[in-house]
Design an enzyme around this catalytic site. Sequence first.
Site, PDB file in Angstrom:
ATOM      1  N   THR A 107      -2.628  -4.031   0.912  1.00 43.79           N
ATOM      2  CA  THR A 107      -1.280  -3.852   1.609  1.00 43.79           C
ATOM      3  C   THR A 107      -2.464  -3.669   2.880  1.00 43.79           C
ATOM      4  OG1 THR A 107       0.604  -3.357   2.606  1.00 43.79           O
ATOM      5  CG2 THR A 107      -0.148  -2.132   1.622  1.00 43.79           C
ATOM      6  N   GLU A 147       3.920  -1.340  -1.523  1.00 43.43           N
ATOM      7  CA  GLU A 147       4.573  -0.091  -1.914  1.00 43.43           C
ATOM      8  C   GLU A 147       5.784   0.570  -2.405  1.00 43.43           C
ATOM      9  OE1 GLU A 147       4.203  -0.710   1.443  1.00 43.43           O
ATOM     10  OE2 GLU A 147       2.457   0.302   2.408  1.00 43.43           O
ATOM     11  N   LYS A 158       3.316 -10.217  10.888  1.00 41.52           N
ATOM     12  CA  LYS A 158       3.653 -10.686  10.136  1.00 41.52           C
ATOM     13  C   LYS A 158       4.004 -11.983  10.282  1.00 41.52           C
ATOM     14  CE  LYS A 158       5.153  -9.829   5.463  1.00 41.52           C
ATOM     15  NZ  LYS A 158       6.130  -8.872   4.580  1.00 41.52           N
ATOM     16  N   TRP A 180       0.408 -10.652   6.690  1.00 37.35           N
ATOM     17  CA  TRP A 180      -0.251  -9.571   8.168  1.00 37.35           C
ATOM     18  C   TRP A 180      -1.080  -9.894   8.842  1.00 37.35           C
ATOM     19  CZ3 TRP A 180       3.775  -6.752   8.742  1.00 37.35           C
ATOM     20  CH2 TRP A 180       4.287  -6.356   7.541  1.00 37.35           C
TER      21      TRP A 180
HETATM   22  P1  AMP Z   1       4.867  -6.727   2.012  1.00 35.42           P
HETATM   23  O1  AMP Z   1       4.028  -4.878   2.274  1.00 35.42           O
HETATM   24  O2  AMP Z   1       3.598  -7.772   2.538  1.00 35.42           O
HETATM   25  O3  AMP Z   1       5.292  -7.089   1.373  1.00 35.42           O
HETATM   26  O4  AMP Z   1       5.679  -6.628   3.415  1.00 35.42           O
HETATM   27  C1  AMP Z   1       6.509  -5.492   3.488  1.00 35.42           C
HETATM   28  C2  AMP Z   1       7.564  -5.501   4.981  1.00 35.42           C
HETATM   29  O5  AMP Z   1       7.946  -7.054   5.561  1.00 35.42           O
HETATM   30  C3  AMP Z   1       8.556  -5.033   5.395  1.00 35.42           C
HETATM   31  O6  AMP Z   1       8.347  -3.771   5.336  1.00 35.42           O
HETATM   32  C4  AMP Z   1       9.099  -5.278   6.127  1.00 35.42           C
HETATM   33  O7  AMP Z   1       8.379  -5.005   7.957  1.00 35.42           O
HETATM   34  C5  AMP Z   1       8.330  -6.615   5.907  1.00 35.42           C
HETATM   35  N1  AMP Z   1      10.290  -7.381   5.376  1.00 35.42           N
HETATM   36  C6  AMP Z   1       9.979  -7.749   3.680  1.00 35.42           C
HETATM   37  N2  AMP Z   1      10.832  -8.032   4.297  1.00 35.42           N
HETATM   38  C7  AMP Z   1      11.747  -8.192   5.415  1.00 35.42           C
HETATM   39  C8  AMP Z   1      13.563  -9.001   5.255  1.00 35.42           C
HETATM   40  N3  AMP Z   1      13.395  -9.841   4.728  1.00 35.42           N
HETATM   41  N4  AMP Z   1      13.687  -8.781   6.409  1.00 35.42           N
HETATM   42  C9  AMP Z   1      12.698  -8.471   7.826  1.00 35.42           C
HETATM   43  N5  AMP Z   1      11.541  -7.788   7.230  1.00 35.42           N
HETATM   44  C10 AMP Z   1      11.340  -7.829   6.039  1.00 35.42           C
END
Ligand code: AMP
Length: 556
Positions: free
Chosen positions: A188, A333, A450, A455
Amino acid sequence: MALMGQMMSMPLLISSVIQHAARHSGDTEIVSKRVEGDLHRTTWAAVEFRARQLAQAFARLGLAPGDRVGTLAWNGHRHLELYYGTSGSGLVCHTINPRLFPEQIAWIANDAADRALCFDLSFLPLVEKLAPQLGQVRHFILMTDRAHMPAESSIPGLRCYEDLVEAEDGRYVWPEFDENTASSICYTSGTTGHPKGAVYSHRSSVLHAYGAALPDAMACSRRDVILPVVPMFHVNAWGLPYSTALVGCKLVLPGPHLDGKSLYELFESEQVSFSAGVPTVWLGLLNYVGANGLKFSSFKRTVIGGSACPPAMLRTLMDDYGVEVIHAWGMTEMSPLGTLSRLGSQQLKLPQEQQRHLLEKQGKAIYGVDMAVVDDAGKALPWDGKTSGNLVVRGPWVIDSYFGHADSPLIRVTGEDGRDAGLWFPTGDVAAIDADGFMQITDRSKDVIKSGGEWISSIDVENIAMAHPAIHEAAVIAVPHSKWDERPLLVVVRKPGEAGAALTRESVLGFYEGRIAKWQVPDDVVFVDEIPHTATGKMLKLKLREQFKGHKLPGG
Ligand code: AMP
């Protein structure tokens, strides 16, 4: 002395999931839109058999338990076979995001020390370019058949996936080992610095697959036809390749074409009932369906997550198309599922507007995930729906360290009653939780952007700007965007003198060419006299985000 349980001790292994699917749903279909252009049909039984052949092939190539096998691939049956063929035999499946900048891909493959790299035909030019940098990869495997193999390639000893599989007889017995053995690894870049690997175990993956399939989570059933739009290189497509095998339903894998038209046609031809993906994907699908006056004949339910689901999207899907939206939150994570928003009997008694308001939140934690909001000192804050704090989690499918990093990311939490509540993982999200346990993300403390579910590291974008000879200081912030959810805006302070005065938006953006992936380049540049700082000299991003909240991006 405690009385011990007297139950069989059977490790929770990923091979047991695919064996169950093969035995109990053996003839249920797996349909894949392939990179080669055709629509391929197979079954759970065939996937399990070919996964065994793959396990034999990897052993013949000299790969040993614990070795990492990288994949650069879309959602398709060969990728699915690799999931099971690697993990099932004790190898570690390392899915790599092909949308990253080539240097980042090489860095990640080297950090994980991948011994083999399996990739779709569409990534052949990319891997040809990268191969000289991948010193630890001994076997390059093109995921196609003999007919599609290139006549020649610069990749040393390039192998054909189908040849490797077909050379084996499949007479292989899945080995039994400790359920805490690593099954897969996913990097990530949702943190600062280099990307970091989350190493999942067989136990965590199987438990997550169970949790994800529960009725108030993704509600996966044998009656469903499930199409994960979320890529298999994004936290294992949110666990769906495992949950679908666990329940034994039909699985549809869309390959590389995720535009509205391609998805709609596949939804209809395969009668998809349930899907999952980031908001940007649904926007494309809804635009296509809306512009052509179409309806869905089988689509009933979708999980939307990865970024906040816009309320308007939720309403359109539910009211205009009768598709139930399950808003979900999680992270790499966390394997990734943390919370999902579904209403219980109490909430269903509320007026519709209040129900909708709850559905717009990120939802309630599923069993297996403990969550809390804490202040900066780690003290738990009340669940009153108003008090925002740092969101922390813990559970059997939450990481306790990153691959190759000795330092622990966990923080100590004290309960509201002042008692030590142990170590928790800080998510970098800021949230409020109401008395019923519905969590709502209100902000983010980690400094990232994002865009369309992917990211962009602020630090990377800022470092490039800071290398420009006429830029004094630069900050990048996320601004809301109708299609991509967020896009980067670069805030620049010019250097005094002629060079600084001559800087333009175009010259700054031109500086990014070849230094970063195109989709990570800021959409716009604004020039300011100064960037606000904290007393300790850190840029006050919160203030900047507030200042430029309404900034209209070109095309935004
Ligand atoms: P990832 O590790 O790429 O899955 O990203 C995780 C991060 O995406 C989380 O810590 C949030 O900051 C953001 N995220 C994931 N789902 C949501 C959601 N439903 N609403 C707002 N932010 C989200």
